[in-house]
Motif scaffolding. Structure first.
Motif, mmCIF file in Angstrom:
data_model
loop_
_atom_site.group_PDB
_atom_site.id
_atom_site.type_symbol
_atom_site.label_atom_id
_atom_site.label_comp_id
_atom_site.label_asym_id
_atom_site.label_seq_id
_atom_site.Cartn_x
_atom_site.Cartn_y
_atom_site.Cartn_z
ATOM 1 N N SER A 10 0.838 -1.204 0.000
ATOM 2 C CA SER A 10 0.000 0.000 0.000
ATOM 3 C C SER A 10 0.870 1.250 0.000
ATOM 4 O O SER A 10 1.908 1.287 0.650
ATOM 5 N N ASP A 11 0.441 2.252 -0.726
ATOM 6 C CA ASP A 11 1.103 3.554 -0.750
ATOM 7 C C ASP A 11 0.047 4.614 -0.429
ATOM 8 O O ASP A 11 -0.554 5.207 -1.324
ATOM 9 N N VAL A 12 -0.172 4.810 0.868
ATOM 10 C CA VAL A 12 -1.233 5.700 1.336
ATOM 11 C C VAL A 12 -1.012 7.131 0.866
ATOM 12 O O VAL A 12 -1.955 7.807 0.426
ATOM 13 N N GLU A 13 0.222 7.606 0.934
ATOM 14 C CA GLU A 13 0.486 9.004 0.562
ATOM 15 C C GLU A 13 0.218 9.249 -0.922
ATOM 16 O O GLU A 13 -0.375 10.264 -1.296
ATOM 17 N N GLN A 14 0.649 8.334 -1.785
ATOM 18 C CA GLN A 14 0.374 8.482 -3.212
ATOM 19 C C GLN A 14 -1.130 8.403 -3.469
ATOM 20 O O GLN A 14 -1.674 9.165 -4.269
ATOM 21 N N PHE A 15 -1.794 7.490 -2.768
ATOM 22 C CA PHE A 15 -3.231 7.374 -2.948
ATOM 23 C C PHE A 15 -3.944 8.664 -2.551
ATOM 24 O O PHE A 15 -4.859 9.109 -3.250
ATOM 25 N N LYS A 16 -3.530 9.284 -1.467
ATOM 26 C CA LYS A 16 -4.150 10.547 -1.047
ATOM 27 C C LYS A 16 -4.001 11.619 -2.129
ATOM 28 O O LYS A 16 -4.937 12.375 -2.396
ATOM 29 N N LEU A 17 -2.845 11.664 -2.776
ATOM 30 C CA LEU A 17 -2.626 12.627 -3.870
ATOM 31 C C LEU A 17 -3.532 12.315 -5.054
ATOM 32 O O LEU A 17 -4.144 13.216 -5.638
ATOM 33 N N ASP A 18 -3.627 11.028 -5.407
ATOM 34 C CA ASP A 18 -4.476 10.620 -6.537
ATOM 35 C C ASP A 18 -5.948 10.876 -6.236
ATOM 36 O O ASP A 18 -6.705 11.312 -7.107
ATOM 37 N N LEU A 19 -6.356 10.614 -5.004
ATOM 38 C CA LEU A 19 -7.739 10.843 -4.592
ATOM 39 C C LEU A 19 -8.088 12.326 -4.674
ATOM 40 O O LEU A 19 -9.137 12.705 -5.212
ATOM 41 N N LYS A 20 -7.185 13.159 -4.197
ATOM 42 C CA LYS A 20 -7.413 14.605 -4.245
ATOM 43 C C LYS A 20 -7.547 15.077 -5.699
ATOM 44 O O LYS A 20 -8.443 15.862 -6.027
ATOM 45 N N ALA A 21 -6.668 14.591 -6.568
ATOM 46 C CA ALA A 21 -6.723 14.971 -7.986
ATOM 47 C C ALA A 21 -8.065 14.552 -8.592
ATOM 48 O O ALA A 21 -8.689 15.309 -9.337
ATOM 49 N N HIS A 22 -8.508 13.353 -8.243
ATOM 50 C CA HIS A 22 -9.783 12.864 -8.785
ATOM 51 C C HIS A 22 -10.954 13.703 -8.277
ATOM 52 O O HIS A 22 -11.852 14.061 -9.032
ATOM 53 N N GLN A 23 -10.921 14.026 -7.010
ATOM 54 C CA GLN A 23 -12.000 14.830 -6.424
ATOM 55 C C GLN A 23 -12.046 16.239 -7.014
ATOM 56 O O GLN A 23 -13.097 16.867 -7.032
ATOM 57 N N GLN A 24 -10.909 16.710 -7.492
ATOM 58 C CA GLN A 24 -10.852 18.033 -8.117
ATOM 59 C C GLN A 24 -11.223 17.983 -9.603
ATOM 60 O O GLN A 24 -11.176 18.997 -10.291
ATOM 61 N N GLY A 25 -11.570 16.790 -10.081
ATOM 62 C CA GLY A 25 -11.985 16.649 -11.470
ATOM 63 C C GLY A 25 -10.834 16.534 -12.451
ATOM 64 O O GLY A 25 -11.035 16.655 -13.660
ATOM 65 N N LYS A 26 -9.627 16.244 -11.954
ATOM 66 C CA LYS A 26 -8.455 16.172 -12.829
ATOM 67 C C LYS A 26 -8.279 14.808 -13.505
ATOM 68 O O LYS A 26 -7.487 14.693 -14.433
ATOM 69 N N THR A 27 -8.983 13.781 -13.011
ATOM 70 C CA THR A 27 -8.887 12.452 -13.611
ATOM 71 C C THR A 27 -10.286 11.887 -13.813
ATOM 72 O O THR A 27 -11.216 12.231 -13.084
ATOM 73 N N ASP A 28 -10.412 10.994 -14.796
ATOM 74 C CA ASP A 28 -11.685 10.315 -14.986
ATOM 75 C C ASP A 28 -11.722 9.066 -14.098
ATOM 76 O O ASP A 28 -10.745 8.724 -13.433
ATOM 77 N N TYR A 29 -12.865 8.380 -14.108
ATOM 78 C CA TYR A 29 -13.065 7.249 -13.204
ATOM 79 C C TYR A 29 -12.101 6.097 -13.493
ATOM 80 O O TYR A 29 -11.550 5.496 -12.577
ATOM 81 N N LYS A 30 -11.898 5.795 -14.768
ATOM 82 C CA LYS A 30 -10.993 4.690 -15.141
ATOM 83 C C LYS A 30 -9.568 4.972 -14.647
ATOM 84 O O LYS A 30 -8.898 4.076 -14.127
ATOM 85 N N THR A 31 -9.132 6.209 -14.789
ATOM 86 C CA THR A 31 -7.803 6.586 -14.284
ATOM 87 C C THR A 31 -7.754 6.424 -12.776
ATOM 88 O O THR A 31 -6.771 5.909 -12.222
ATOM 89 N N PHE A 32 -8.823 6.831 -12.098
ATOM 90 C CA PHE A 32 -8.878 6.697 -10.647
ATOM 91 C C PHE A 32 -8.782 5.225 -10.231
ATOM 92 O O PHE A 32 -8.045 4.889 -9.305
ATOM 93 N N LEU A 33 -9.483 4.340 -10.929
ATOM 94 C CA LEU A 33 -9.390 2.914 -10.604
ATOM 95 C C LEU A 33 -7.957 2.406 -10.773
ATOM 96 O O LEU A 33 -7.452 1.661 -9.929
ATOM 97 N N ASN A 34 -7.305 2.806 -11.855
ATOM 98 C CA ASN A 34 -5.908 2.403 -12.069
ATOM 99 C C ASN A 34 -5.003 2.947 -10.975
ATOM 100 O O ASN A 34 -4.104 2.254 -10.499
ATOM 101 N N ASP A 35 -5.238 4.198 -10.559
ATOM 102 C CA ASP A 35 -4.452 4.795 -9.469
ATOM 103 C C ASP A 35 -4.670 4.031 -8.167
ATOM 104 O O ASP A 35 -3.720 3.788 -7.413
ATOM 105 N N CYS A 36 -5.923 3.645 -7.913
ATOM 106 C CA CYS A 36 -6.223 2.855 -6.714
ATOM 107 C C CYS A 36 -5.430 1.546 -6.730
ATOM 108 O O CYS A 36 -4.794 1.177 -5.732
ATOM 109 N N ALA A 37 -5.469 0.840 -7.857
ATOM 110 C CA ALA A 37 -4.783 -0.448 -7.979
ATOM 111 C C ALA A 37 -3.282 -0.295 -7.733
ATOM 112 O O ALA A 37 -2.676 -1.094 -7.008
ATOM 113 N N LYS A 38 -2.691 0.740 -8.302
ATOM 114 C CA LYS A 38 -1.240 0.966 -8.140
ATOM 115 C C LYS A 38 -0.872 1.276 -6.689
ATOM 116 O O LYS A 38 0.222 0.951 -6.246
#
Length: 130
Positions: free
Chosen positions: A69-97
């Motif tokens: 698990s990489d909690v810090e990277q996930f928090k960054l990816d989650l924030k980007a997604h919540q700000q509308g910077k990524t689509d859902y498919k990208t968010f799923l890939n970020d979650c998996a990574k």
């Protein structure tokens, strides 16, 4: 009770994480009390009153969830997604990574909790209401 088609119709209005609070209000109105989404194939179990449950189909090919698990990277990816910077498919890939296996949303608490493969809670967030 609600159907998968009703949930799909509500979800079709979601373009990014920025739309999530409105989506939540829409599915609460349908009677959804909680749901769990699995990252590897995006299937979701939706729960309602009186032990009601429906499940959406997953997709293939499936995603591989990182063992570490990489909690810090996930928090960054989650924030980007919540700000509308990524689509859902990208968010799923970020979650998996980042090692996110699933998330669970509980409507009466308005929380979304993200878990790793070992069932450890990685992040808990409060869902903003519209």
């Amino acid at each position: 009770m609600f159907t998968i088609q009703q949930i799909k119709d509500a979800h079709s209005k979601v373009k990014s994480g920025a739309d999530f609070p409105k989506y939540m209000q829409d599915i609460i109105a349908l009677g959804v009390t909680s749901f769990e989404t699995f990252v590897f194939d995006n299937h979701t179990n939706y729960f309602g009153k009186d032990n009601y449950k429906v499940a959406s189909e997953g997709f293939s090919p499936t995603l591989s969830i990182a063992d570490e698990s990489d909690v810090e990277q996930f928090k960054l990816d989650l924030k980007a997604h919540q700000q509308g910077k990524t689509d859902y498919k990208t968010f799923l890939n970020d979650c998996a990574k980042s090692g996110v296996e699933k998330w669970i949303v509980v409507m009466d608490k308005m929380t979304c909790s993200y878990y790793d493969k070992n069932g450890n809670e990685m992040v808990v967030e409060r869902i903003q209401t519209v």
